[in-house]
Design a protein around this motif. Structure first.
Motif, PDB file in Angstrom:
ATOM      1  N   GLN A   1      10.200  15.669  20.704  1.00  0.00           N
ATOM      2  CA  GLN A   1      10.533  16.231  19.400  1.00  0.00           C
ATOM      3  C   GLN A   1      11.975  16.755  19.284  1.00  0.00           C
ATOM      4  O   GLN A   1      12.520  16.819  18.182  1.00  0.00           O
ATOM      5  N   CYS A   2      12.561  17.134  20.402  1.00  0.00           N
ATOM      6  CA  CYS A   2      13.886  17.775  20.340  1.00  0.00           C
ATOM      7  C   CYS A   2      15.024  16.888  20.803  1.00  0.00           C
ATOM      8  O   CYS A   2      16.141  17.356  21.016  1.00  0.00           O
ATOM      9  N   GLY A   3      14.741  15.617  20.980  1.00  0.00           N
ATOM     10  CA  GLY A   3      15.786  14.692  21.397  1.00  0.00           C
ATOM     11  C   GLY A   3      16.333  15.016  22.779  1.00  0.00           C
ATOM     12  O   GLY A   3      17.521  14.901  23.033  1.00  0.00           O
ATOM     13  N   LEU A   4      15.433  15.431  23.676  1.00  0.00           N
ATOM     14  CA  LEU A   4      15.857  15.840  25.017  1.00  0.00           C
ATOM     15  C   LEU A   4      15.534  14.792  26.083  1.00  0.00           C
ATOM     16  O   LEU A   4      15.578  15.085  27.262  1.00  0.00           O
ATOM     17  N   LYS A   5      15.227  13.575  25.652  1.00  0.00           N
ATOM     18  CA  LYS A   5      14.922  12.534  26.649  1.00  0.00           C
ATOM     19  C   LYS A   5      16.163  12.276  27.487  1.00  0.00           C
ATOM     20  O   LYS A   5      17.273  12.230  26.970  1.00  0.00           O
TER      21      LYS A   5
ATOM     22  N   ASN B   1      24.397  23.590  22.034  1.00  0.00           N
ATOM     23  CA  ASN B   1      23.368  23.618  20.992  1.00  0.00           C
ATOM     24  C   ASN B   1      22.139  24.424  21.405  1.00  0.00           C
ATOM     25  O   ASN B   1      21.017  24.108  21.042  1.00  0.00           O
ATOM     26  N   ARG B   2      22.357  25.496  22.116  1.00  0.00           N
ATOM     27  CA  ARG B   2      21.267  26.306  22.649  1.00  0.00           C
ATOM     28  C   ARG B   2      20.356  26.863  21.554  1.00  0.00           C
ATOM     29  O   ARG B   2      19.137  26.833  21.667  1.00  0.00           O
TER      30      ARG B   2
ATOM     31  N   LYS C   1      14.953  26.899  19.197  1.00  0.00           N
ATOM     32  CA  LYS C   1      14.064  26.836  18.030  1.00  0.00           C
ATOM     33  C   LYS C   1      13.127  25.631  18.118  1.00  0.00           C
ATOM     34  O   LYS C   1      11.920  25.742  17.909  1.00  0.00           O
ATOM     35  N   CYS C   2      13.699  24.476  18.469  1.00  0.00           N
ATOM     36  CA  CYS C   2      12.904  23.250  18.542  1.00  0.00           C
ATOM     37  C   CYS C   2      11.870  23.307  19.666  1.00  0.00           C
ATOM     38  O   CYS C   2      10.714  22.946  19.479  1.00  0.00           O
ATOM     39  N   VAL C   3      12.292  23.781  20.851  1.00  0.00           N
ATOM     40  CA  VAL C   3      11.379  23.867  21.994  1.00  0.00           C
ATOM     41  C   VAL C   3      10.245  24.832  21.685  1.00  0.00           C
ATOM     42  O   VAL C   3       9.088  24.572  22.013  1.00  0.00           O
ATOM     43  N   LYS C   4      10.572  25.933  21.035  1.00  0.00           N
ATOM     44  CA  LYS C   4       9.549  26.920  20.682  1.00  0.00           C
ATOM     45  C   LYS C   4       8.525  26.318  19.723  1.00  0.00           C
ATOM     46  O   LYS C   4       7.323  26.499  19.887  1.00  0.00           O
ATOM     47  N   SER C   5       8.995  25.582  18.734  1.00  0.00           N
ATOM     48  CA  SER C   5       8.059  24.988  17.773  1.00  0.00           C
ATOM     49  C   SER C   5       7.277  23.830  18.386  1.00  0.00           C
ATOM     50  O   SER C   5       6.145  23.573  18.002  1.00  0.00           O
TER      51      SER C   5
END
Length: 197
Positions: free
Chosen positions: A192-196, A172-173, A178-182
């Protein structure tokens, strides 16, 4: 007398196999850190570069070995023909000159192959002493998606690890980029990006 070029064996080295290394039980419980994964990826990229250079040289040597084999077979056939008929001194002299050139070419091939073998052994030693220890630390441990994303430098416009197979496996790169940039920062991206982890 013919000098024989020594046989050049195939050069199969699978870089992916280098990830296998002993892991201590206490390490398996702790997730891989970005630093640990970055260290491994840096070494993996170097391994790919070294392997590629060696593979190119190995292919050149394989081709040259085949040429020498063909030449040797031609000289042996010519010798058999010359033995059946009476050859002139000039024919024998020319044949001996071709034998001398073949022997010189074979000696040169063997020297180049010896040099290649030293470099191949140095590469294999580097794999054992540098790559395996660096990547063995991340083997059989959980690697959070955030760690993969940032260790692969996907937050940068041009990732230096673009061609490393491990980084290519991040499914899902595009969405994460996109999410990390925003999100604007690593801390915000975690939430915000569900990266916990």
């Amino acid at each position: 007398m013919f000098s024989r070029a020594r046989i050049l064996f195939a050069f199969p080295l699978a870089i992916a196999a280098t990830w296998a290394s002993p892991v201590h039980p206490q390490d398996t419980e702790k997730p891989v850190s970005e630093t640990e994964l970055s260290t491994c990826l840096t070494q993996e990229k170097e391994a790919m570069k070294r392997f590629s250079a060696l593979e190119v040289r190995a292919e050149v040597l394989r081709n040259r070995e085949q040429e020498l084999k063909t030449t040797r077979e031609g000289l042996e056939s010519e010798k058999a023909v010359m033995a059946k008929r009476k050859s002139s001194a000039d024919d024998i002299s020319k044949y001996n000159a071709r034998i001398e050139k073949f022997n010189t070419d074979s000696d040169q091939f063997n020297q180049i192959k010896d040099s290649f073998d030293k470099e191949r052994l140095a590469y294999e030693s580097w794999i054992t002493q540098t790559l395996k220890p660096a990547c063995g630390k991340v083997q059989n441990r959980a690697i959070p998606t955030l760690v993969i994303f940032y260790a692969c430098k996907f937050d940068q416009a041009n990732s230096p690890f673009e061609q490393v197979p491990f980084c290519q496996s991040l499914d899902n790169r595009a969405e994460l980029t996109k999410c990390v940039k925003s999100a604007g920062s690593k801390a915000k991206a975690i939430d915000q990006c569900g990266l916990k982890p």
